[in-house]
Design a protein around this motif. Sequence first.
Motif, PDB file in Angstrom:
ATOM      1  N   SER A   1      81.213  43.903  28.552  1.00 44.55           N
ATOM      2  CA  SER A   1      81.904  44.079  29.828  1.00 44.55           C
ATOM      3  C   SER A   1      81.816  45.551  30.422  1.00 44.55           C
ATOM      4  O   SER A   1      81.097  46.359  29.444  1.00 44.55           O
TER       5      SER A   1
ATOM      6  N   ARG B   1      85.223  43.869  26.261  1.00 43.57           N
ATOM      7  CA  ARG B   1      84.885  42.444  25.908  1.00 43.57           C
ATOM      8  C   ARG B   1      83.282  42.767  25.338  1.00 43.57           C
ATOM      9  O   ARG B   1      82.444  43.226  25.879  1.00 43.57           O
TER      10      ARG B   1
ATOM     11  N   LYS C   1      82.417  35.692  21.048  1.00 45.27           N
ATOM     12  CA  LYS C   1      83.291  36.549  22.088  1.00 45.27           C
ATOM     13  C   LYS C   1      84.440  37.045  21.525  1.00 45.27           C
ATOM     14  O   LYS C   1      85.346  36.407  21.097  1.00 45.27           O
TER      15      LYS C   1
ATOM     16  N   SER D   1      87.563  40.268  22.269  1.00 48.54           N
ATOM     17  CA  SER D   1      88.054  41.370  23.292  1.00 48.54           C
ATOM     18  C   SER D   1      89.213  42.157  22.788  1.00 48.54           C
ATOM     19  O   SER D   1      89.652  41.527  21.763  1.00 48.54           O
TER      20      SER D   1
END
Length: 182
Positions: A97, A125, A141, A143
Motif C-alpha cells: 500500500s 498492507r 496478503k 495488513s
Amino acid sequence: IITMKDIVREGAQILRKVTDEVVIPPSEEDKETLLCMLQYLKNSQTPELAAKYKLRSGVGLSANQIGLDKRMFAAYIVDDKGEHEYTLFNPKIISHSLTMIYLQQGEGCLSVDRAVPGYVPRYERIKVKAYDITGDEVVLKLSGYPAIVFQHEIDHLNGIMFYDHINPNNPLQLPENVDIKS
Ligand SMILES: O=C(O)C[C@@H](Cc1ccccc1)[C@H](O)SCc1ccccc1
Ligand code: NI
C-alpha cells in the motif's frame, strides 16, 4: 532448543548482510532449523518456559539473528482470531500500500539490547511471495500488525535494522502519508 545465547546482537556483520536465498526444495536441515526458530517464538511467549530459559519474548525471528546466512524467518502471532504461525523461505514483498502505519510504542528487536525510541513507518498492507516449509510457493496478503512483523523480519534478511527507519533528527516525526496505528 534456541536460547538467547544463540541470538546474534547488533554489531555482528551478519545482521548487516543481504542473506543468501535458500535452495528450494529446502533441505531437511533448513526445515529443521526453521521449525526450531518457530519453537523459540512459541517458547518465548510461554511464561514458564520464557522464565526457565530466560527468553526475551519475540513474535518474529530471522535466520541471520541466529547467525545463519539464509533467507528464511519464522513468525508466531497470537491475536483475537487465534494463533498465526509462519515459517517461510525466500520471502519477497511483491506489492504494498501507499499508506503507512506504525506502532505507537515503537519497535524493539531481539538483537538489540537497548531501547531505541521513535516511530518506525511501515506499509499498512503488503503482498508477500515466499515458499512454505514444504517448499510450495505461497502468496500472502497481510495488513496491520502482522504486516509490521513481516516487514521487520524481511528487513533483517536484507541487513536492515528497525532503527534505520527512525528519523534521527526527530524520532517522532513521520512522513506525511502515515496513518495512526497503535
Ligand atoms: O527481533 C526480532 O526480529 C523480533 C522482534 C519482532 C518485531 C519487533 C517490533 C515489531 C514487530 C516485530 C521483537 O522481538 S518482537 C517483540 C515483541 C514480543 C511480543 C509482542 C510484541 C513484540
Ligand atoms: Ni529484530
